[in-house]
Motif scaffolding. Sequence first.
Motif, PDB file in Angstrom:
ATOM      1  N   GLY A 134       0.804  -1.232   0.000  1.00 32.10           N
ATOM      2  CA  GLY A 134       0.000   0.000   0.000  1.00 32.10           C
ATOM      3  C   GLY A 134       0.826   1.265   0.000  1.00 32.10           C
ATOM      4  N   GLU A 135       2.160   1.125   0.040  1.00 37.59           N
ATOM      5  CA  GLU A 135       3.008   2.306   0.001  1.00 37.59           C
ATOM      6  C   GLU A 135       2.837   3.047  -1.325  1.00 37.59           C
ATOM      7  N   LEU A 136       2.662   2.259  -2.395  1.00 39.03           N
ATOM      8  CA  LEU A 136       2.322   2.812  -3.705  1.00 39.03           C
ATOM      9  C   LEU A 136       0.923   2.368  -4.082  1.00 39.03           C
ATOM     10  N   ARG A 137       0.136   3.284  -4.637  1.00 38.68           N
ATOM     11  CA  ARG A 137      -1.217   2.970  -5.103  1.00 38.68           C
ATOM     12  C   ARG A 137      -1.258   3.062  -6.627  1.00 38.68           C
ATOM     13  N   VAL A 138      -1.946   2.116  -7.251  1.00 48.43           N
ATOM     14  CA  VAL A 138      -2.053   2.107  -8.711  1.00 48.43           C
ATOM     15  C   VAL A 138      -3.076   3.153  -9.141  1.00 48.43           C
ATOM     16  N   VAL A 139      -2.654   4.098  -9.988  1.00 53.64           N
ATOM     17  CA  VAL A 139      -3.577   5.061 -10.590  1.00 53.64           C
ATOM     18  C   VAL A 139      -4.047   4.530 -11.933  1.00 53.64           C
ATOM     19  N   LEU A 140      -3.116   4.079 -12.753  1.00 53.78           N
ATOM     20  CA  LEU A 140      -3.358   3.402 -14.023  1.00 53.78           C
ATOM     21  C   LEU A 140      -2.337   2.282 -14.123  1.00 53.78           C
ATOM     22  N   PRO A 141      -2.552   1.305 -14.957  1.00 55.21           N
ATOM     23  CA  PRO A 141      -1.528   0.263 -15.100  1.00 55.21           C
ATOM     24  C   PRO A 141      -0.163   0.850 -15.415  1.00 55.21           C
ATOM     25  N   GLY A 142       0.795   0.586 -14.539  1.00 55.92           N
ATOM     26  CA  GLY A 142       2.140   1.092 -14.745  1.00 55.92           C
ATOM     27  C   GLY A 142       2.373   2.503 -14.245  1.00 55.92           C
ATOM     28  N   VAL A 143       1.372   3.108 -13.595  1.00 53.16           N
ATOM     29  CA  VAL A 143       1.513   4.460 -13.047  1.00 53.16           C
ATOM     30  C   VAL A 143       1.018   4.442 -11.604  1.00 53.16           C
ATOM     31  N   TYR A 144       1.797   5.014 -10.691  1.00 50.89           N
ATOM     32  CA  TYR A 144       1.501   4.918  -9.272  1.00 50.89           C
ATOM     33  C   TYR A 144       1.524   6.296  -8.613  1.00 50.89           C
ATOM     34  N   ARG A 145       0.936   6.346  -7.439  1.00 49.38           N
ATOM     35  CA  ARG A 145       1.038   7.504  -6.559  1.00 49.38           C
ATOM     36  C   ARG A 145       1.377   6.996  -5.161  1.00 49.38           C
ATOM     37  N   PRO A 146       2.116   7.770  -4.388  1.00 46.24           N
ATOM     38  CA  PRO A 146       2.323   7.385  -2.991  1.00 46.24           C
ATOM     39  C   PRO A 146       0.997   7.400  -2.245  1.00 46.24           C
ATOM     40  N   ALA A 147       0.879   6.576  -1.239  1.00 52.96           N
ATOM     41  CA  ALA A 147      -0.368   6.497  -0.476  1.00 52.96           C
ATOM     42  C   ALA A 147      -0.731   7.835   0.147  1.00 52.96           C
ATOM     43  N   VAL A 148       0.269   8.666   0.430  1.00 53.23           N
ATOM     44  CA  VAL A 148       0.000   9.946   1.090  1.00 53.23           C
ATOM     45  C   VAL A 148      -0.489  11.013   0.103  1.00 53.23           C
ATOM     46  N   VAL A 149      -0.429  10.748  -1.182  1.00 54.24           N
ATOM     47  CA  VAL A 149      -0.863  11.713  -2.202  1.00 54.24           C
ATOM     48  C   VAL A 149      -2.311  11.416  -2.568  1.00 54.24           C
ATOM     49  N   PRO A 150      -3.238  12.369  -2.413  1.00 49.88           N
ATOM     50  CA  PRO A 150      -4.651  12.097  -2.693  1.00 49.88           C
ATOM     51  C   PRO A 150      -4.913  11.903  -4.182  1.00 49.88           C
ATOM     52  N   ALA A 151      -5.927  11.101  -4.467  1.00 48.80           N
ATOM     53  CA  ALA A 151      -6.314  10.823  -5.854  1.00 48.80           C
ATOM     54  C   ALA A 151      -7.254  11.919  -6.344  1.00 48.80           C
ATOM     55  N   THR A 152      -6.690  13.001  -6.855  1.00 45.93           N
ATOM     56  CA  THR A 152      -7.453  14.153  -7.317  1.00 45.93           C
ATOM     57  C   THR A 152      -7.673  14.082  -8.829  1.00 45.93           C
ATOM     58  N   PRO A 153      -8.598  14.900  -9.364  1.00 45.15           N
ATOM     59  CA  PRO A 153      -8.742  14.960 -10.830  1.00 45.15           C
ATOM     60  C   PRO A 153      -7.445  15.371 -11.524  1.00 45.15           C
ATOM     61  N   GLU A 154      -6.696  16.295 -10.926  1.00 44.89           N
ATOM     62  CA  GLU A 154      -5.427  16.686 -11.537  1.00 44.89           C
ATOM     63  C   GLU A 154      -4.475  15.504 -11.617  1.00 44.89           C
ATOM     64  N   LEU A 155      -4.465  14.698 -10.557  1.00 42.48           N
ATOM     65  CA  LEU A 155      -3.590  13.527 -10.567  1.00 42.48           C
ATOM     66  C   LEU A 155      -4.003  12.560 -11.679  1.00 42.48           C
ATOM     67  N   ARG A 156      -5.313  12.410 -11.919  1.00 38.81           N
ATOM     68  CA  ARG A 156      -5.792  11.549 -13.006  1.00 38.81           C
ATOM     69  C   ARG A 156      -5.242  12.005 -14.339  1.00 38.81           C
TER      70      ARG A 156
END
Length: 311
Positions: free
Chosen positions: A41-63
Amino acid sequence: MARFDHSVQQALARHSGVISRAELLAIGLSPSAVNRRVRSGELRVVLPGVYRPAVVPATPELRVRAVALRLGPACVIAGRWAAWWHGLIQAAAGPVSVVMPPGSWPSTHPTIAVARRTLVPADRTTIRGVPVTGRARTVLDCAGEFDAESIRDTALQRGTTIWSLDRALERYGPGRGAVAARRLVDQARPGGVSPPERDALHALLRAGPHSWTAGLRICIGPAEQYVLDLAIEGLRLAVEVDGWRVHSTAEAYHRDRARQNRLVEAGWTVLRLTPRQLRDDPDGEVAAILRVAAKLAADGVAAGRVKDGCR
């Protein structure tokens, strides 16, 4: 992230919170190390092959940034998501629309909507590090949306011109959406960058005898430029249409007053008109404006005056 913390943080900073698997491997993490961080869970999958740290919120900009990173430099954000990235709408939802060159690597992910076409450089730009369709092209691409006129008007208020929309139309070609795009531009062609401005312009022209110009650009002094909503240049008469959305902030309030003072100092007569006034008593408001124009003409204000212009 163990010994690679600094390098990973640098890569995350470049993309404002996302990182690709390829970058992690290039930094020195092994495939098993990446997988282990995903499982923990240290890294979260945003898209296949693209990750965000768990501490970074999943915002529209991040998408948006994750899509751009996933698809690479050939990807251009388009449609409503481009309009949102440009600040022409408050929010975007659904799959992120992108344009990719014909024959490029496909993406079948359900959160990405891919259109295959070639964009010339004039129809694309980069904003905050993300390739997006240019503002004029974005307006045309949104011509079929329920709020297409609002998107167009906001773009016009922020400096997009009919000329630039026409050039984008020429590049747009005869394909799908071209009829709606041309209609959207033609509706704004008489002048004005908002529905109230266009309503005021048409009412004044109908009641006329004067010739009014929408969006007149003038210079006061060697460097100060102003764009007037509606004006009779020969009489130095300006009508500013104060829509609530554009003029409601404290900053806009003070800016409008300072601008008006400079115009008056330069010999202009400035009248202000609100959409409510135009809606409640259009004939009365137009008549009042025309009385001022008639008085200026009778007083000989325009006699011997050189028209303002940017030199």
